[in-house]
Design a protein around this motif. Structure first.
Motif, PDB file in Angstrom:
ATOM      1  N   LYS A 280       0.800  -1.222   0.000  1.00 47.76           N
ATOM      2  CA  LYS A 280       0.000   0.000   0.000  1.00 47.76           C
ATOM      3  C   LYS A 280       0.839   1.282   0.000  1.00 47.76           C
ATOM      4  O   LYS A 280       0.446   2.286  -0.612  1.00 47.76           O
ATOM      5  N   LEU A 281       1.979   1.256   0.672  1.00 48.57           N
ATOM      6  CA  LEU A 281       2.767   2.480   0.834  1.00 48.57           C
ATOM      7  C   LEU A 281       4.087   2.461   0.079  1.00 48.57           C
ATOM      8  O   LEU A 281       4.746   3.500  -0.043  1.00 48.57           O
ATOM      9  N   GLY A 282       4.483   1.303  -0.399  1.00 46.98           N
ATOM     10  CA  GLY A 282       5.742   1.212  -1.118  1.00 46.98           C
ATOM     11  C   GLY A 282       6.958   1.423  -0.235  1.00 46.98           C
ATOM     12  O   GLY A 282       8.045   1.765  -0.718  1.00 46.98           O
ATOM     13  N   LEU A 283       6.794   1.221   1.064  1.00 49.58           N
ATOM     14  CA  LEU A 283       7.903   1.367   2.007  1.00 49.58           C
ATOM     15  C   LEU A 283       8.521   0.000   2.299  1.00 49.58           C
ATOM     16  O   LEU A 283       7.841  -1.022   2.232  1.00 49.58           O
ATOM     17  N   ARG A 284       9.791   0.006   2.627  1.00 50.12           N
ATOM     18  CA  ARG A 284      10.427  -1.239   3.034  1.00 50.12           C
ATOM     19  C   ARG A 284       9.986  -1.563   4.460  1.00 50.12           C
ATOM     20  O   ARG A 284      10.235  -0.806   5.397  1.00 50.12           O
ATOM     21  N   ALA A 285       9.322  -2.679   4.603  1.00 49.28           N
ATOM     22  CA  ALA A 285       8.800  -3.077   5.912  1.00 49.28           C
ATOM     23  C   ALA A 285       9.101  -4.544   6.146  1.00 49.28           C
ATOM     24  O   ALA A 285       9.101  -5.347   5.213  1.00 49.28           O
ATOM     25  N   ARG A 286       9.378  -4.864   7.366  1.00 44.75           N
ATOM     26  CA  ARG A 286       9.595  -6.268   7.699  1.00 44.75           C
ATOM     27  C   ARG A 286       8.942  -6.588   9.032  1.00 44.75           C
ATOM     28  O   ARG A 286       8.701  -5.703   9.862  1.00 44.75           O
ATOM     29  N   ALA A 287       8.666  -7.873   9.234  1.00 43.59           N
ATOM     30  CA  ALA A 287       8.092  -8.348  10.486  1.00 43.59           C
ATOM     31  C   ALA A 287       9.206  -8.803  11.413  1.00 43.59           C
ATOM     32  O   ALA A 287      10.206  -9.372  10.978  1.00 43.59           O
ATOM     33  N   GLN A 288       9.027  -8.537  12.696  1.00 44.44           N
ATOM     34  CA  GLN A 288       9.987  -8.982  13.713  1.00 44.44           C
ATOM     35  C   GLN A 288       9.201  -9.688  14.811  1.00 44.44           C
ATOM     36  O   GLN A 288       8.446  -9.057  15.541  1.00 44.44           O
ATOM     37  N   ILE A 289       9.370 -10.998  14.913  1.00 47.31           N
ATOM     38  CA  ILE A 289       8.696 -11.769  15.946  1.00 47.31           C
ATOM     39  C   ILE A 289       9.638 -11.870  17.142  1.00 47.31           C
ATOM     40  O   ILE A 289      10.763 -12.376  17.014  1.00 47.31           O
ATOM     41  N   LEU A 290       9.206 -11.417  18.307  1.00 47.03           N
ATOM     42  CA  LEU A 290      10.099 -11.447  19.465  1.00 47.03           C
ATOM     43  C   LEU A 290      10.406 -12.866  19.928  1.00 47.03           C
ATOM     44  O   LEU A 290      11.442 -13.108  20.526  1.00 47.03           O
ATOM     45  N   GLY A 291       9.513 -13.802  19.670  1.00 43.98           N
ATOM     46  CA  GLY A 291       9.832 -15.207  19.892  1.00 43.98           C
ATOM     47  C   GLY A 291       9.740 -15.677  21.329  1.00 43.98           C
ATOM     48  O   GLY A 291       9.263 -14.987  22.224  1.00 43.98           O
ATOM     49  N   MET A 292      10.262 -16.892  21.557  1.00 39.07           N
ATOM     50  CA  MET A 292      10.071 -17.570  22.827  1.00 39.07           C
ATOM     51  C   MET A 292      10.895 -16.985  23.964  1.00 39.07           C
ATOM     52  O   MET A 292      10.624 -17.268  25.129  1.00 39.07           O
ATOM     53  N   ASN A 293      11.900 -16.164  23.633  1.00 32.21           N
ATOM     54  CA  ASN A 293      12.670 -15.533  24.705  1.00 32.21           C
ATOM     55  C   ASN A 293      11.813 -14.653  25.594  1.00 32.21           C
ATOM     56  O   ASN A 293      12.200 -14.344  26.728  1.00 32.21           O
ATOM     57  N   GLN A 294      10.651 -14.239  25.096  1.00 31.34           N
ATOM     58  CA  GLN A 294       9.775 -13.404  25.913  1.00 31.34           C
ATOM     59  C   GLN A 294       9.433 -14.076  27.237  1.00 31.34           C
ATOM     60  O   GLN A 294       9.280 -13.405  28.253  1.00 31.34           O
ATOM     61  N   ARG A 295       9.318 -15.382  27.234  1.00 28.27           N
ATOM     62  CA  ARG A 295       8.841 -16.048  28.436  1.00 28.27           C
ATOM     63  C   ARG A 295       9.923 -16.762  29.250  1.00 28.27           C
ATOM     64  O   ARG A 295       9.655 -17.157  30.385  1.00 28.27           O
ATOM     65  N   SER A 296      11.113 -16.954  28.699  1.00 29.26           N
ATOM     66  CA  SER A 296      12.119 -17.738  29.413  1.00 29.26           C
ATOM     67  C   SER A 296      13.526 -17.183  29.237  1.00 29.26           C
ATOM     68  O   SER A 296      14.457 -17.930  28.950  1.00 29.26           O
ATOM     69  N   PHE A 297      13.675 -15.879  29.441  1.00 26.53           N
ATOM     70  CA  PHE A 297      14.986 -15.250  29.240  1.00 26.53           C
ATOM     71  C   PHE A 297      15.521 -14.799  30.588  1.00 26.53           C
ATOM     72  O   PHE A 297      15.123 -13.777  31.133  1.00 26.53           O
ATOM     73  N   ALA A 298      16.467 -15.570  31.125  1.00 24.56           N
ATOM     74  CA  ALA A 298      16.942 -15.336  32.490  1.00 24.56           C
ATOM     75  C   ALA A 298      17.591 -13.969  32.666  1.00 24.56           C
ATOM     76  O   ALA A 298      17.529 -13.373  33.743  1.00 24.56           O
ATOM     77  N   ALA A 299      18.237 -13.459  31.618  1.00 23.29           N
ATOM     78  CA  ALA A 299      18.956 -12.194  31.737  1.00 23.29           C
ATOM     79  C   ALA A 299      18.025 -11.004  31.951  1.00 23.29           C
ATOM     80  O   ALA A 299      18.478  -9.928  32.351  1.00 23.29           O
ATOM     81  N   CYS A 300      16.736 -11.170  31.667  1.00 19.15           N
ATOM     82  CA  CYS A 300      15.790 -10.063  31.824  1.00 19.15           C
ATOM     83  C   CYS A 300      14.794 -10.287  32.963  1.00 19.15           C
ATOM     84  O   CYS A 300      13.719  -9.683  32.976  1.00 19.15           O
ATOM     85  N   VAL A 301      15.130 -11.141  33.907  1.00 17.70           N
ATOM     86  CA  VAL A 301      14.231 -11.368  35.033  1.00 17.70           C
ATOM     87  C   VAL A 301      14.089 -10.087  35.852  1.00 17.70           C
ATOM     88  O   VAL A 301      15.075  -9.428  36.192  1.00 17.70           O
ATOM     89  N   SER A 302      12.861  -9.733  36.153  1.00 22.40           N
ATOM     90  CA  SER A 302      12.579  -8.599  37.020  1.00 22.40           C
ATOM     91  C   SER A 302      12.750  -9.032  38.473  1.00 22.40           C
ATOM     92  O   SER A 302      12.154 -10.021  38.899  1.00 22.40           O
ATOM     93  N   PRO A 303      13.549  -8.310  39.263  1.00 23.67           N
ATOM     94  CA  PRO A 303      13.769  -8.712  40.666  1.00 23.67           C
ATOM     95  C   PRO A 303      12.481  -8.843  41.467  1.00 23.67           C
ATOM     96  O   PRO A 303      12.310  -9.792  42.234  1.00 23.67           O
TER      97      PRO A 303
END
Length: 410
Positions: A280-303
């Motif tokens: 529709k817009l002729g712009l370069r666009a891509r999809a980025q799926i954040l993936g399974m790290n959203q639920r099991s990424f130890a480095a981003c655990v909130s205290p």
């Protein structure tokens, strides 16, 4: 005093802190004289049906500390749909094992199973206290202010989307639009978290949540407006977007998940919308799926998320010992912290909590300040970054900056 066994299981998808809840359960249960042995079922109630369990009673302190900080579900998650016959078999298994307490860690589907189990036990006078222990990165459990696991997943989304925005800002002359898709099924709690660390100068980047139907023409118009104003667009969407007819927006069921009685897992919304922008817009666009790290990424655990997960496990044991079966542990917000309480399973079983509309501005496609205030304590401190807009008010032409003489010509 008669000593009895306590069984515990993890269900649904993992989180970064679900094992902290398990560690809290084991720690508290070992302090109770009424509990003789603590067993963990393998892969949820499939463990009861297959008679697969692990004795957790004698884990040493070093193992418990490691368990508390181990991401994913060490006992194994499960999305196994249980028939009424399966429920009867599980109750029979518990009776044979002299189980008096069963603690089930999971989301709203798990709470529905807890309720079915508790009702089945009461119907045949089997004395088992069943407690629901909340966890879900989707944050779609009712009554509780938030669910353990959400804070850490929200932290991951916050940081990932912020850094994606900085990346796209740097590459805007090559790629103009990026559609970032988060988990959450039919609710937008995780997608909404993306705004926490975006910075005041970049909040025109739009957010689309499943709670508000999307009109494709309006979507394209909004993307075009933001691009013309900013030069790039980082749009965040929840995976469960649908149009005004209620149809999934470009989504398709994940392989094998359409008709097995589980929550439907869908993919494809971001790819669909990125292609729509290209066309529709002729712009370069891509999809980025954040993936399974959203639920099991130890480095981003909130205290605070990790601590609450541990405390929720301990509270579940206390409820069970008190004979308060048929309850789910809840978190009640008290300023920047939470108190622990409980609620009847009937109030949460199978019920999906949506993002309240006072947390979302559907015109400007962004969260409200009220949502930011609510979320901020759950994710922990976020280190600030420097956005280009903070240092670049106007681009100074090379010749004008030095009176018409370039540096190389001096």
């Amino acid at each position: 005093m008669k000593y009895r066994s306590m069984f515990v299981a993890q269900s649904g998808g993992p989180t970064s802190v679900i094992n902290s809840t398990l560690a809290g359960i084991i720690t508290a249960a070992r302090q109770q004289l009424q509990v003789d042995r603590i067993y963990g079922l393998i892969h949820g109630l499939e463990g009861a049906l297959r008679k697969e369990s692990i004795d957790l009673t004698n884990l040493n302190q070093e193992e418990l500390v490691k368990l508390r900080h181990t991401p994913a579900a060490i006992l194994g998650g499960s999305r196994f749909p249980l028939t009424d016959e399966d429920i009867s078999k599980v109750v029979k298994f518990f009776k044979e094992k002299e189980c008096h307490y069963f603690l089930f860690i999971g989301g709203n589907g798990t709470m529905d199973t807890c309720l079915r189990l508790q009702n089945a036990c009461r119907e045949i006078n089997v004395d088992i206290e069943i407690i629901g222990v909340p966890k879900t990165v989707d944050n779609d459990l009712e009554v509780t202010d938030h669910a353990p696991g959400y804070g850490s997943a929200a932290r991951y989304v916050t940081l990932s989307v912020r850094d994606q925005a900085l990346d796209l800002q740097a590459m805007q002359r090559f790629e103009q639009v990026r559609i970032v898709e988060t988990m959450g099924r039919l609710v937008g709690w995780l997608a909404a978290a993306s705004f926490l660390a975006m910075g005041a100068t970049t909040t025109i980047n739009p957010l689309f949540i499943p709670e508000v139907p999307v009109d494709e023409d309006e979507f394209i118009t909004h993307i075009d407006r933001v691009y013309r104003e900013q030069g790039y667009v980082l749009a965040v969407i929840g995976e469960g977007l649908h149009n005004k007819k209620g149809e999934p927006l470009g989504n398709k069921p994940f392989a094998g998940m359409a008709d097995n009685g589980c929550h439907t897992v869908r993919t494809g919304a971001a790819e669909y919308l990125a292609q729509l922008v290209n066309t529709k817009l002729g712009l370069r666009a891509r999809a980025q799926i954040l993936g399974m790290n959203q639920r099991s990424f130890a480095a981003c655990v909130s205290p605070i998320d990790e601590e609450e997960a541990f405390q929720v496990g301990q509270a579940a044991v206390r409820l069970a010992i008190q004979g308060s079966g048929g309850q789910m542990v809840t978190l009640v917000r008290k300023g920047d912290s939470s108190d622990i309480s409980s609620t009847p399973l009937e109030k949460v079983a199978g019920i999906e909590k949506k993002v309240p509309l006072h947390y979302y501005d559907p015109v400007n496609k962004r969260v409200t300040p009220e949502f930011v205030t609510w979320l901020t304590p759950l994710v922990g401190e976020i280190s600030p970054v420097l956005w280009r807009e903070e240092i670049q008010k106007t681009i100074i032409p090379a010749y004008a900056a030095c009176g018409g003489v370039t540096n190389s010509g001096r």
